[in-house]
Design a protein around this motif. Structure first.
Motif, PDB file in Angstrom:
ATOM      1  N   UNK A 125       0.639  -1.012   0.499  1.00  8.87           N
ATOM      2  CA  UNK A 125      -0.098   0.339  -0.236  1.00  8.87           C
ATOM      3  C   UNK A 125       0.745   0.980   0.166  1.00  8.87           C
ATOM      4  N   UNK A 126       0.735   2.154  -0.519  1.00  5.72           N
ATOM      5  CA  UNK A 126       1.464   3.235  -0.332  1.00  5.72           C
ATOM      6  C   UNK A 126       1.173   3.855   1.025  1.00  5.72           C
ATOM      7  N   UNK A 127       1.950   4.707   1.310  1.00  3.43           N
ATOM      8  CA  UNK A 127       2.980   5.257   2.697  1.00  3.43           C
ATOM      9  C   UNK A 127       1.663   5.917   3.629  1.00  3.43           C
ATOM     10  N   UNK A 128       0.798   7.259   2.540  1.00  7.11           N
ATOM     11  CA  UNK A 128       0.216   7.348   2.802  1.00  7.11           C
ATOM     12  C   UNK A 128      -1.276   6.941   3.725  1.00  7.11           C
ATOM     13  N   UNK A 129      -1.190   6.034   2.865  1.00 13.07           N
ATOM     14  CA  UNK A 129      -2.396   5.430   3.123  1.00 13.07           C
ATOM     15  C   UNK A 129      -1.974   3.521   4.376  1.00 13.07           C
ATOM     16  N   UNK A 130      -2.031   4.022   5.134  1.00 13.81           N
ATOM     17  CA  UNK A 130      -0.552   2.844   6.247  1.00 13.81           C
ATOM     18  C   UNK A 130      -1.487   3.654   7.460  1.00 13.81           C
ATOM     19  N   UNK A 131      -1.901   2.327   7.928  1.00 11.28           N
ATOM     20  CA  UNK A 131      -3.005   2.151   9.011  1.00 11.28           C
ATOM     21  C   UNK A 131      -4.285   2.286   8.974  1.00 11.28           C
ATOM     22  N   UNK A 132      -5.000   2.506   7.946  1.00 12.14           N
ATOM     23  CA  UNK A 132      -5.888   3.087   7.596  1.00 12.14           C
ATOM     24  C   UNK A 132      -7.514   1.197   6.909  1.00 12.14           C
ATOM     25  N   UNK A 133      -6.681   0.624   7.174  1.00 17.96           N
ATOM     26  CA  UNK A 133      -7.405  -0.590   6.767  1.00 17.96           C
ATOM     27  C   UNK A 133      -7.140  -1.210   5.266  1.00 17.96           C
ATOM     28  N   UNK A 134      -6.548  -0.711   5.014  1.00 18.02           N
ATOM     29  CA  UNK A 134      -6.484  -0.786   3.031  1.00 18.02           C
ATOM     30  C   UNK A 134      -5.666  -1.405   2.351  1.00 18.02           C
ATOM     31  N   UNK A 135      -4.465  -2.454   4.027  1.00 24.69           N
ATOM     32  CA  UNK A 135      -4.093  -3.501   3.362  1.00 24.69           C
ATOM     33  C   UNK A 135      -5.214  -4.759   3.733  1.00 24.69           C
ATOM     34  N   UNK A 136      -5.715  -4.195   5.017  1.00 28.31           N
ATOM     35  CA  UNK A 136      -6.181  -5.502   5.643  1.00 28.31           C
ATOM     36  C   UNK A 136      -7.710  -5.919   4.908  1.00 28.31           C
ATOM     37  N   UNK A 137      -7.831  -5.343   4.493  1.00 25.53           N
ATOM     38  CA  UNK A 137      -8.850  -5.389   2.736  1.00 25.53           C
ATOM     39  C   UNK A 137      -8.468  -5.997   1.782  1.00 25.53           C
ATOM     40  N   UNK A 138      -7.130  -5.366   1.555  1.00 20.81           N
ATOM     41  CA  UNK A 138      -6.570  -6.236   0.186  1.00 20.81           C
ATOM     42  C   UNK A 138      -6.653  -7.626   0.462  1.00 20.81           C
ATOM     43  N   UNK A 139      -5.850  -7.625   2.024  1.00 20.98           N
ATOM     44  CA  UNK A 139      -5.572  -9.269   2.608  1.00 20.98           C
ATOM     45  C   UNK A 139      -6.670 -10.142   2.246  1.00 20.98           C
ATOM     46  N   UNK A 140      -8.075  -9.531   3.323  1.00 19.64           N
ATOM     47  CA  UNK A 140      -9.198 -10.405   3.344  1.00 19.64           C
ATOM     48  C   UNK A 140      -9.640 -10.786   1.599  1.00 19.64           C
ATOM     49  N   UNK A 141      -9.286  -9.100   0.928  1.00 18.28           N
ATOM     50  CA  UNK A 141     -10.171 -10.247  -0.419  1.00 18.28           C
ATOM     51  C   UNK A 141      -9.104 -11.461  -0.874  1.00 18.28           C
ATOM     52  N   UNK A 142      -7.528 -11.053  -0.923  1.00 18.31           N
ATOM     53  CA  UNK A 142      -7.507 -12.472  -1.589  1.00 18.31           C
ATOM     54  C   UNK A 142      -7.076 -13.765  -0.470  1.00 18.31           C
ATOM     55  N   UNK A 143      -8.054 -13.489   0.417  1.00 12.10           N
ATOM     56  CA  UNK A 143      -7.584 -14.389   1.137  1.00 12.10           C
ATOM     57  C   UNK A 143      -8.876 -15.541   1.361  1.00 12.10           C
ATOM     58  N   UNK A 144     -10.434 -14.602   0.639  1.00 10.37           N
ATOM     59  CA  UNK A 144     -11.496 -15.362   0.075  1.00 10.37           C
ATOM     60  C   UNK A 144     -10.814 -15.723  -0.799  1.00 10.37           C
ATOM     61  N   UNK A 145     -10.533 -15.432  -1.425  1.00  9.25           N
ATOM     62  CA  UNK A 145     -10.018 -15.755  -3.518  1.00  9.25           C
ATOM     63  C   UNK A 145      -9.128 -17.067  -3.418  1.00  9.25           C
ATOM     64  N   UNK A 146      -8.642 -17.703  -2.322  1.00  7.48           N
ATOM     65  CA  UNK A 146      -7.566 -18.480  -1.986  1.00  7.48           C
ATOM     66  C   UNK A 146      -9.045 -19.731  -1.587  1.00  7.48           C
ATOM     67  N   UNK A 147     -10.241 -19.341  -0.989  1.00  6.32           N
ATOM     68  CA  UNK A 147     -10.438 -20.017  -0.062  1.00  6.32           C
ATOM     69  C   UNK A 147     -11.644 -20.936  -1.104  1.00  6.32           C
ATOM     70  N   UNK A 148     -12.122 -19.226  -2.181  1.00 12.93           N
ATOM     71  CA  UNK A 148     -13.324 -20.044  -3.344  1.00 12.93           C
ATOM     72  C   UNK A 148     -12.389 -21.291  -3.845  1.00 12.93           C
ATOM     73  N   UNK A 149     -10.277 -20.806  -4.536  1.00 15.50           N
ATOM     74  CA  UNK A 149     -10.264 -21.957  -5.276  1.00 15.50           C
ATOM     75  C   UNK A 149      -9.940 -22.873  -4.646  1.00 15.50           C
ATOM     76  N   UNK A 150     -10.546 -23.479  -3.101  1.00 15.29           N
ATOM     77  CA  UNK A 150      -9.579 -24.229  -2.394  1.00 15.29           C
ATOM     78  C   UNK A 150      -8.395 -24.207  -2.220  1.00 15.29           C
ATOM     79  N   UNK A 151      -7.684 -23.476  -1.963  1.00 17.29           N
ATOM     80  CA  UNK A 151      -5.923 -23.275  -1.642  1.00 17.29           C
ATOM     81  C   UNK A 151      -5.910 -22.485  -0.332  1.00 17.29           C
ATOM     82  N   UNK A 152      -4.910 -23.521  -0.268  1.00 12.89           N
ATOM     83  CA  UNK A 152      -4.334 -22.726   1.611  1.00 12.89           C
ATOM     84  C   UNK A 152      -3.352 -21.569   0.917  1.00 12.89           C
TER      85      UNK A 152
END
Length: 156
Positions: free
Chosen positions: A105-132
Motif C-alpha cells: 500500500x502507498x505510505x499515506x494510507x498505512x494504518x487505514x485498513x486498506x492493507x487489511x481489506x486487500x488481504x481479506x480479498x485475496x484470502x477469500x479468493x484462495x478459499x473459493x479456489x480451495x487453496x491454502x
C-alpha cells in the motif's frame, strides 16, 4: 474533523499499473518491499506477474493506492524450496496452495485498513479456489510481526 474516504477493492486493470508503480516505488524506502536493490524497473512489470490467478487494486477516492495478487504454487516452479516448505507446513501438495504476493500500500494510507481489506480479498479468493494460503516474508521489519499476530505460522 476527518473527511470520509471511499475505499474500493476491485480487480486490477492495466490502466492502474502506472499509479501502482508510483505507489510501489514511493513506499519502498519505509517498508523495504520489495526486498530488491535496485527496485525492478519498470515497477509495472514487477506488479503485473504473468500467471497470476487474480490481482486487485485498492482505490481510495478513485486513486489506486494498493495492490495484492494470488499466485499459483508449483513444486517445479520459480521457488521450489518455498513450495517444499509450504507443502510441509500445510501437509498439502504444492498444487493445493496459493501464494499471496505483490502486496503493498502507498505510505499515506498505512494504518487505514486498506492493507487489511486487500488481504481479506485475496484470502477469500484462495478459499473459493480451495487453496491454502502462503506468504513469502523476509523475517525482518514490521511485516513479519503483523503476520505473526494475525495467526500466520512460520515454516522456514
Amino acid at each position: 474533523m476527518m473527511r470520509a474516504v471511499t475505499l474500493t477493492i476491485r480487480p486490477r486493470r492495466d490502466d492502474d499499473l502506472t499509479a501502482l508503480g508510483r505507489a510501489l516505488v514511493e513506499q519502498q524506502s519505509a517498508s523495504g518491499y520489495p526486498h530488491r536493490e535496485p527496485l525492478p524497473m519498470p515497477a509495472e512489470e514487477f506488479i503485473a506477474r504473468p500467471g497470476s490467478l487474480a490481482a486487485w487494486t485498492a482505490e481510495v477516492d478513485g486513486e489506486p493506492v494498493g495492490h495484492i495478487a494470488v499466485l499459483p504454487v508449483s513444486a517445479d516452479g520459480r521457488e521450489p524450496e518455498l513450495a517444499r516448505l509450504w507443502s510441509a507446513g500445510h501437509g498439502l501438495p504444492a498444487e493445493r496452495l496459493g501464494e499471496v504476493g505483490v502486496y503493498f500500500t502507498a505510505s499515506h494510507v498505512r494504518g487505514t485498513g486498506v492493507g487489511s481489506a486487500l488481504l481479506r480479498t485475496a484470502l477469500a479468493d484462495l478459499a473459493d479456489r480451495g487453496l491454502a494460503p502462503c506468504l513469502d516474508v523476509v523475517p525482518t521489519g514490521a511485516a513479519v510481526e503483523v503476520y505473526r499476530r494475525a495467526g500466520w505460522i512460520e515454516v522456514g
